[in-house]
Scaffold this motif. Sequence first.
Motif, PDB file in Angstrom:
ATOM      1  N   THR A 140      14.771 -23.996  10.393  1.00  0.00           N
ATOM      2  CA  THR A 140      15.385 -24.047   9.078  1.00  0.00           C
ATOM      3  C   THR A 140      14.716 -23.021   8.182  1.00  0.00           C
ATOM      4  O   THR A 140      13.483 -22.966   8.091  1.00  0.00           O
ATOM      5  N   VAL A 141      15.529 -22.211   7.493  1.00  0.00           N
ATOM      6  CA  VAL A 141      14.974 -21.172   6.624  1.00  0.00           C
ATOM      7  C   VAL A 141      14.479 -21.780   5.326  1.00  0.00           C
ATOM      8  O   VAL A 141      15.130 -22.642   4.720  1.00  0.00           O
ATOM      9  N   VAL A 142      13.280 -21.349   4.910  1.00  0.00           N
ATOM     10  CA  VAL A 142      12.724 -21.701   3.614  1.00  0.00           C
ATOM     11  C   VAL A 142      12.672 -20.403   2.792  1.00  0.00           C
ATOM     12  O   VAL A 142      11.822 -19.543   3.031  1.00  0.00           O
ATOM     13  N   GLY A 143      13.641 -20.257   1.877  1.00  0.00           N
ATOM     14  CA  GLY A 143      13.718 -19.027   1.105  1.00  0.00           C
ATOM     15  C   GLY A 143      12.746 -19.021  -0.080  1.00  0.00           C
ATOM     16  O   GLY A 143      12.712 -19.979  -0.853  1.00  0.00           O
ATOM     17  N   ARG A 144      11.941 -17.966  -0.151  1.00  0.00           N
ATOM     18  CA  ARG A 144      11.005 -17.830  -1.282  1.00  0.00           C
ATOM     19  C   ARG A 144      11.154 -16.434  -1.873  1.00  0.00           C
ATOM     20  O   ARG A 144      12.186 -15.781  -1.691  1.00  0.00           O
ATOM     21  N   GLU A 145      10.123 -15.967  -2.561  1.00  0.00           N
ATOM     22  CA  GLU A 145      10.233 -14.746  -3.365  1.00  0.00           C
ATOM     23  C   GLU A 145      10.363 -13.466  -2.537  1.00  0.00           C
ATOM     24  O   GLU A 145      10.914 -12.475  -3.020  1.00  0.00           O
ATOM     25  N   SER A 146       9.857 -13.454  -1.297  1.00  0.00           N
ATOM     26  CA  SER A 146       9.798 -12.205  -0.525  1.00  0.00           C
ATOM     27  C   SER A 146      11.162 -11.757   0.008  1.00  0.00           C
ATOM     28  O   SER A 146      11.286 -10.668   0.539  1.00  0.00           O
ATOM     29  N   ASP A 148       0.823  -1.214   0.000  1.00  0.00           N
ATOM     30  CA  ASP A 148       0.000   0.000   0.000  1.00  0.00           C
ATOM     31  C   ASP A 148       0.857   1.263   0.000  1.00  0.00           C
ATOM     32  O   ASP A 148       0.423   2.303  -0.492  1.00  0.00           O
ATOM     33  N   GLN A 149       2.061   1.174   0.558  1.00  0.00           N
ATOM     34  CA  GLN A 149       2.970   2.320   0.602  1.00  0.00           C
ATOM     35  C   GLN A 149       3.819   2.428  -0.664  1.00  0.00           C
ATOM     36  O   GLN A 149       4.647   3.335  -0.786  1.00  0.00           O
ATOM     37  N   GLY A 150       3.640   1.495  -1.582  1.00  0.00           N
ATOM     38  CA  GLY A 150       4.434   1.527  -2.812  1.00  0.00           C
ATOM     39  C   GLY A 150       5.828   0.952  -2.647  1.00  0.00           C
ATOM     40  O   GLY A 150       6.690   1.158  -3.510  1.00  0.00           O
ATOM     41  N   VAL A 151       6.059   0.224  -1.554  1.00  0.00           N
ATOM     42  CA  VAL A 151       7.365  -0.395  -1.317  1.00  0.00           C
ATOM     43  C   VAL A 151       7.382  -1.749  -2.016  1.00  0.00           C
ATOM     44  O   VAL A 151       6.498  -2.582  -1.798  1.00  0.00           O
ATOM     45  N   ARG A 152       8.385  -1.971  -2.846  1.00  0.00           N
ATOM     46  CA  ARG A 152       8.475  -3.225  -3.575  1.00  0.00           C
ATOM     47  C   ARG A 152       9.169  -4.287  -2.715  1.00  0.00           C
ATOM     48  O   ARG A 152      10.184  -4.015  -2.082  1.00  0.00           O
ATOM     49  N   VAL A 153       8.576  -5.476  -2.729  1.00  0.00           N
ATOM     50  CA  VAL A 153       9.134  -6.612  -1.995  1.00  0.00           C
ATOM     51  C   VAL A 153       9.476  -7.704  -3.023  1.00  0.00           C
ATOM     52  O   VAL A 153       8.610  -8.105  -3.796  1.00  0.00           O
ATOM     53  N   PRO A 154      10.733  -8.119  -3.090  1.00  0.00           N
ATOM     54  CA  PRO A 154      11.842  -7.825  -2.170  1.00  0.00           C
ATOM     55  C   PRO A 154      12.778  -6.723  -2.654  1.00  0.00           C
ATOM     56  O   PRO A 154      13.787  -6.457  -1.983  1.00  0.00           O
TER      57      PRO A 154
END
Length: 350
Positions: A343-349, A279-285
Amino acid sequence: MPYVMVQIPDPPAPPSSSPASRPVPTSADVARLAGVSRATVSYVLNNAGAVRISEPTRRRVHEAARELGYVPHAAARSLRAGHSRMVLMPAPPVPAGPLYSQFVHDFQQALSRLDYTVVQYGASGLRGDEAARAWAELRPVAVLVPGPGIGPEGVAVLKRSGARAVVTLGCDRVDGAHALLLDHERVGRAAARHLYDRGRRRVGVVVPRERGLDMFSRPRLAGARAALDGTDATVTELSLAYTEESARALAARCRELGLDAVFAFNDEYAVLVLSALADQGVRVPEDTAVIGADDLLLGRLVRPRLSTVHIRLPAGRDLAELVDRAVRNPGAPPEARELLAATVVGRESS
């Protein structure tokens, strides 16, 4: 002579034979109907594995019990055994999320297979030793205490009342109790290292404002700080209530501080942060990476898909066996077991 019509009432109906007026069936009634001894009824209905009963006999006993509406008397069985088969699980001090709810379900199923009855105690406002005295009134054979809800005196109260096992589920050990140790710092360390390895250097860590969650969030914040200590990265604490308004304020603060990553405590808070950043226009990631924890289905449904810390809790069977060992041998030294592999599960964010 005038005639007067008189209606003669019907004769009263015979006494009702409703279930409430019938005598309570006993094991002797079941034995007579099934054509077996009372001892056989007890062995069958109490799942006594040490006594061999043929399958046709078991079926006759179960069918007779169903026909009569008979159920074993738990209090009488407790008197014969010298203890109950009730395992008490006080409600956690905060709303239980999906991960904990699944853990509780598996634990209950495993205890049921060992012939224990799990009772969840939901009284609010009781803490510490006062809560222990309330639990003791129910005379459980074991108590599984979530969080920092009891001290050594409370453990002693429960044991004096007949509890053979007291098991705590939290970050610290309590004298006299078995301990299942949850290292939430490990979750924070895993999330922060993942963000650092992805090139993030200005990391915000969400600390929920909701009451009771500090027992999880503070160790996770400490773990993130420990992971990035001595590096060129900074850690900023971000207070967040679970509301859209609070999330909008947090997203604006992230922009003001120039944060390039957020560890959002867990997946539910992370999805709230993702929405507010969008909503703030911040792109993730691209502008700000986001990672949660718990590895819920929710995180795989949002876009971008949420990176998370997968938390592995113990199998319900393992915990049930620990309780059963403690009940069978109450004089054994308390066990302590570290849980919560992260354990880290890395995805798109991220």
